[in-house]
Design an enzyme around this catalytic site. Structure first.
Site, mmCIF file in Angstrom:
data_model
loop_
_atom_site.group_PDB
_atom_site.id
_atom_site.type_symbol
_atom_site.label_atom_id
_atom_site.label_comp_id
_atom_site.label_asym_id
_atom_site.label_seq_id
_atom_site.Cartn_x
_atom_site.Cartn_y
_atom_site.Cartn_z
ATOM 1 C CD GLU A 113 16.878 8.848 5.879
ATOM 2 O OE1 GLU A 113 15.789 8.936 6.463
ATOM 3 O OE2 GLU A 113 16.965 8.479 4.704
ATOM 4 C CG HIS A 229 9.782 14.324 8.010
ATOM 5 N ND1 HIS A 229 10.741 15.312 8.095
ATOM 6 C CD2 HIS A 229 10.395 13.261 7.442
ATOM 7 C CE1 HIS A 229 11.886 14.853 7.581
ATOM 8 N NE2 HIS A 229 11.700 13.613 7.195
ATOM 9 N NE ARG A 275 11.668 10.776 10.235
ATOM 10 C CZ ARG A 275 11.486 10.151 9.087
ATOM 11 N NH1 ARG A 275 10.295 9.668 8.776
ATOM 12 N NH2 ARG A 275 12.468 10.013 8.238
ATOM 13 C CG HIS A 336 6.528 11.808 7.005
ATOM 14 N ND1 HIS A 336 6.647 12.290 5.720
ATOM 15 C CD2 HIS A 336 7.473 10.839 7.134
ATOM 16 C CE1 HIS A 336 7.626 11.625 5.100
ATOM 17 N NE2 HIS A 336 8.124 10.729 5.926
ATOM 18 N NE ARG A 371 8.088 5.454 8.658
ATOM 19 C CZ ARG A 371 8.815 6.130 7.782
ATOM 20 N NH1 ARG A 371 9.844 5.585 7.170
ATOM 21 N NH2 ARG A 371 8.513 7.375 7.495
HETATM 22 P P1 FAD Z 1 1.257 4.549 -1.325
HETATM 23 O O1 FAD Z 1 2.531 4.659 -2.023
HETATM 24 O O2 FAD Z 1 0.715 5.801 -0.749
HETATM 25 O O3 FAD Z 1 0.182 3.932 -2.324
HETATM 26 C C1 FAD Z 1 -1.180 3.847 -1.952
HETATM 27 C C2 FAD Z 1 -1.993 3.618 -3.204
HETATM 28 O O4 FAD Z 1 -3.346 3.296 -2.875
HETATM 29 C C3 FAD Z 1 -2.085 4.822 -4.119
HETATM 30 O O5 FAD Z 1 -1.927 4.356 -5.435
HETATM 31 C C4 FAD Z 1 -3.501 5.342 -3.901
HETATM 32 O O6 FAD Z 1 -4.018 6.053 -4.976
HETATM 33 C C5 FAD Z 1 -4.232 4.027 -3.713
HETATM 34 N N1 FAD Z 1 -5.524 4.120 -3.028
HETATM 35 C C6 FAD Z 1 -5.778 4.683 -1.822
HETATM 36 N N2 FAD Z 1 -7.072 4.535 -1.511
HETATM 37 C C7 FAD Z 1 -7.657 3.848 -2.526
HETATM 38 C C8 FAD Z 1 -8.982 3.397 -2.792
HETATM 39 N N3 FAD Z 1 -10.008 3.615 -1.950
HETATM 40 N N4 FAD Z 1 -9.215 2.736 -3.942
HETATM 41 C C9 FAD Z 1 -8.216 2.509 -4.835
HETATM 42 N N5 FAD Z 1 -6.941 2.933 -4.632
HETATM 43 C C10 FAD Z 1 -6.672 3.583 -3.497
HETATM 44 N N6 FAD Z 1 9.699 5.946 3.446
HETATM 45 C C11 FAD Z 1 10.939 5.395 3.390
HETATM 46 O O7 FAD Z 1 11.125 4.226 3.762
HETATM 47 N N7 FAD Z 1 11.966 6.132 2.900
HETATM 48 C C12 FAD Z 1 11.832 7.424 2.478
HETATM 49 O O8 FAD Z 1 12.773 8.038 2.034
HETATM 50 C C13 FAD Z 1 10.541 8.000 2.549
HETATM 51 N N8 FAD Z 1 10.345 9.290 2.160
HETATM 52 C C14 FAD Z 1 9.075 9.791 2.143
HETATM 53 C C15 FAD Z 1 8.869 11.080 1.651
HETATM 54 C C16 FAD Z 1 7.584 11.587 1.555
HETATM 55 C C17 FAD Z 1 7.355 12.962 1.039
HETATM 56 C C18 FAD Z 1 6.487 10.786 1.968
HETATM 57 C C19 FAD Z 1 5.083 11.311 1.866
HETATM 58 C C20 FAD Z 1 6.691 9.528 2.493
HETATM 59 C C21 FAD Z 1 7.990 9.015 2.577
HETATM 60 N N9 FAD Z 1 8.228 7.744 3.074
HETATM 61 C C22 FAD Z 1 9.482 7.213 3.029
HETATM 62 C C23 FAD Z 1 7.118 6.862 3.446
HETATM 63 C C24 FAD Z 1 6.843 5.907 2.268
HETATM 64 O O9 FAD Z 1 6.992 6.605 1.068
HETATM 65 C C25 FAD Z 1 5.460 5.336 2.330
HETATM 66 O O10 FAD Z 1 5.197 4.820 3.601
HETATM 67 C C26 FAD Z 1 5.292 4.224 1.305
HETATM 68 O O11 FAD Z 1 5.617 4.717 0.032
HETATM 69 C C27 FAD Z 1 3.886 3.702 1.340
HETATM 70 O O12 FAD Z 1 3.696 2.838 0.262
HETATM 71 P P2 FAD Z 1 2.277 2.197 0.029
HETATM 72 O O13 FAD Z 1 2.357 1.448 -1.236
HETATM 73 O O14 FAD Z 1 1.834 1.535 1.265
HETATM 74 O O15 FAD Z 1 1.304 3.473 -0.154
HETATM 75 C C1 SIN Z 2 13.102 11.525 4.539
HETATM 76 O O1 SIN Z 2 13.738 11.470 3.481
HETATM 77 O O2 SIN Z 2 13.373 12.297 5.448
HETATM 78 C C2 SIN Z 2 11.938 10.628 4.717
HETATM 79 C C3 SIN Z 2 12.413 9.317 5.138
HETATM 80 C C4 SIN Z 2 11.307 8.513 5.733
HETATM 81 O O3 SIN Z 2 10.187 8.995 5.939
HETATM 82 O O4 SIN Z 2 11.572 7.349 6.031
#
Ligand code: FAD
Ligand code: SIN
Length: 528
Positions: A113, A229, A275, A336, A371
């Site tokens: 990437e 993104h 990015r 993103h 990032r």
């Molecule tokens: P999340 O997975 O968003 O989980 C947050 C949780 O908190 C959810 O369950 C939500 O419902 C809950 N919540 C929020 N507020 C409250 C509240 N007030 N009370 C109770 N629950 C609450 N990163 C990579 O490293 N590689 C990738 O390939 C990649 N691809 C991505 C593709 C997309 C489309 C997106 C959107 C992001 C991508 N990212 C990627 C970024 C990465 O997915 C996220 O940064 C990561 O998953 C965040 O994880 P998290 O557990 O911190 O948050």
């Molecule tokens: C992607 O697959 O392009 C998302 C990867 C990332 O947000 O780290």
């Protein structure tokens, strides 16, 4: 009678929440609160994969260097050392837990990437990495003694004498309110893409945890850095769906309306530039071309390779009658990833005793001003492990500031909780807030538009429940809107303060990077 006392209370059920809970359960009773279904989160949508130096010819030192370069001078070097050194072991744990990463000839398959000097992205199901991780972790949680409460919105943190005590909740299905007391409370609430009109994030990404933490007295850092993104689908009638950077890693090329590949004009790494560079370049091309999208072309690969490497993307586009094996996909940047968040040290600790943060809601400055792709899933794994160790007393005494000594002291500001009530303004609602943020706090910023936004957000403030004594939100939508408006303020105030351009923060009125700004903006709520 329902138990309301736990050792560990974890807010959120993405990778940060589920993984932390699975590590914590061996050391005490564990509760997960989540505001929707377990799998309503950003994690489920992750496509590209997880970065870790596990391939032949790769090393943590190379991964360290790439992360620093992308972070544009603002990475916490100690946090990046931890991330890149401990990352391979954490990924090995995921494999042990059953995440089915893709393989080639019996070896894990590694993608490439933007701004990575080596292929080092582990992926699952081609482009369905997040779905596989979320499913695997959620099923382990379901088989365990961890209590999970769905549709339970965390609305307030209770802190007494510098120690977190409890979290107040609202059940959005029944309207019931409850207080849960915990020895350790972990914020794993994810990002805030919903602040923007165009985002790759799902509905739940409203920045709640950062708002809750800030109101409770937690320090918040780097909020001016929001990653856009470069390639979200731009198609009439279709949602703002991500087309993974891994496509460019496999050789896909960005083209303008005339079919010309343009990224070479902007950066030596062309389509694999960092990015922030790619997003700004696309914005420039779009403006030059009258506002329409640019095009992502993967037609150099045989159709069957595209279908097996990117099945989710291929099928999604096909549903909208776009066959990416034959025609380029119209794309544009979209909000993103939130680099800023609740300030933590490299053991996940905030400035409030017992309160930890993990994942996208947290900020150890491991990502700096921008990032590196696929470093965020890794970040959640590495720092979850350390925060659980820290809860067991296995971390050194907490320093005053997160991480190693910064090159320059952080800029610490306290933010008034309320602005004076003024004349009437555009109606305060989600759509108007998203529009304001997209126009004025997006890819290109300038002082006058930021100032205007700060004024509007301040004028909206009376509609926001923002002091510890104001009533709890009546429902989830009201709570989220109030949180989003507060985050908007935190972002705008930080962006106004930073009078330079760096990483994802670009100011037309201060286009250069300034060595004087090699420091972090840290915000706290004014004492009441
Ligand atoms: P999340 O997975 O968003 O989980 C947050 C949780 O908190 C959810 O369950 C939500 O419902 C809950 N919540 C929020 N507020 C409250 C509240 N007030 N009370 C109770 N629950 C609450 N990163 C990579 O490293 N590689 C990738 O390939 C990649 N691809 C991505 C593709 C997309 C489309 C997106 C959107 C992001 C991508 N990212 C990627 C970024 C990465 O997915 C996220 O940064 C990561 O998953 C965040 O994880 P998290 O557990 O911190 O948050
Ligand atoms: C992607 O697959 O392009 C998302 C990867 C990332 O947000 O780290």
């Amino acid at each position: 009678m329902q138990n309301t006392d736990y050792d560990y209370i974890i807010i959120g059920s993405g990778i940060a929440g589920l993984n932390t809970a699975l590590l914590a359960r061996a050391h005490g009773s564990t509760l997960i609160l989540t505001k929707g279904r377990v799998d309503d989160c950003n994690t489920r949508y992750a496509q590209g994969g997880i970065a870790a130096a596990v391939g032949a010819g790769d090393t943590p030192a190379l991964h360290f260097q790439d992360t620093l370069t992308a972070g544009a001078g603002l990475c916490n070097r100690e946090a990046v050392q931890v991330l890149t050194n401990e990352g391979p072991q954490r990924v090995a744990n995921l494999i042990q837990w059953g995440v089915p990463f893709d393989t080639i000839h019996g070896e894990v398959a590694l993608g490439r990437e933007g701004a990575h000097s080596r292929p080092r992205i582990l992926h699952a199901g081609g482009d369905a990495t997040g779905q596989h991780i979320e499913l695997t972790l959620a099923s382990r949680v379901a088989e365990s003694d961890i209590t999970v409460l769905e549709y339970t919105l965390a609305t307030r943190l209770i802190v007494e004498q510098g120690q977190v005590q409890a979290v107040e909740t609202l059940n959005s299905a029944t309207g019931e309110r409850q207080t849960y007391r915990g020895r350790f409370i972990i914020i794993g609430t994810g990002g805030a893409g919903q602040l923007y009109q165009y985002t790759t994030n799902p509905e739940v990404a409203t920045g709640d945890g950062v708002a809750l933490g800030f109101r409770a007295g937690a320090q918040v850092m780097d909020m001016e850095f929001y990653q856009f993104h470069p390639t979200a689908l731009w198609l009439e009638g279709a949602p703002c769906f991500l087309l993974s950077e891994a496509m460019r890693g496999e050789g896909a090329v960005l083209r303008d309306r005339q079919g010309r590949a343009f990224m070479g004009d902007y950066h030596p790494l062309a389509d694999l530039a960092p990015r922030d560079v790619v997003s700004r370049s696309i914005a420039t091309e779009m403006e030059r071309d009258g506002g329409g999208p640019v095009f992502l072309d993967i037609s150099h690969l045989p159709g069957d390779v595209v279908k097996s490497r990117f099945p989710t993307i291929y099928n999604f586009c096909l549903n909208y009658r776009l066959d990416i094996t034959r025609e380029p996909a119209p794309v544009a940047p979209a909000a993103h990833y939130m680099m800023g968040g609740i300030k933590i040290d490299t053991w996940g600790r905030t400035n409030i005793r017992g309160l930890y943060a993990c994942g996208e809601a947290a900020c150890s400055a491991v990502h700096g001003a921008n990032r590196l792709a696929s470093n965020s899933l890794l970040d959640t794994l590495v720092f979850a492990q350390r925060l659980v160790s820290s809860s067991l007393g296995q971390a050194p005494e907490q320093a005053d500031s997160a991480g190693d000594a910064p090159a320059q002291p952080d800029l610490l500001r306290s933010l008034p909780r309320r602005a004076p009530v003024c004349a009437s303004m555009p109606e305060f609602n989600r759509a108007n807030l998203q529009d304001l943020m997209w126009r004025n706090v997006g890819i290109n910023r300038n002082g006058s538009r930021l100032l205007l936004s700060a004024r509007i957000l301040n004028l909206w403030q009376p509609a926001i429940t923002d002091t510890p004594d104001t009533p709890e939100p009546t429902d989830r939508a009201a709570g989220e809107l109030s949180n989003m408006a507060l985050l908007g303020r935190l972002m705008v105030e930080s962006a106004l303060l930073r009078q330079e351009s760096r990483g994802s923060h670009f100011r037309e009125d201060f286009p250069e990077t300034s060595p004087a700004w090699e420091k972090h903006v840290v915000l706290t709520a004014e004492e009441v």
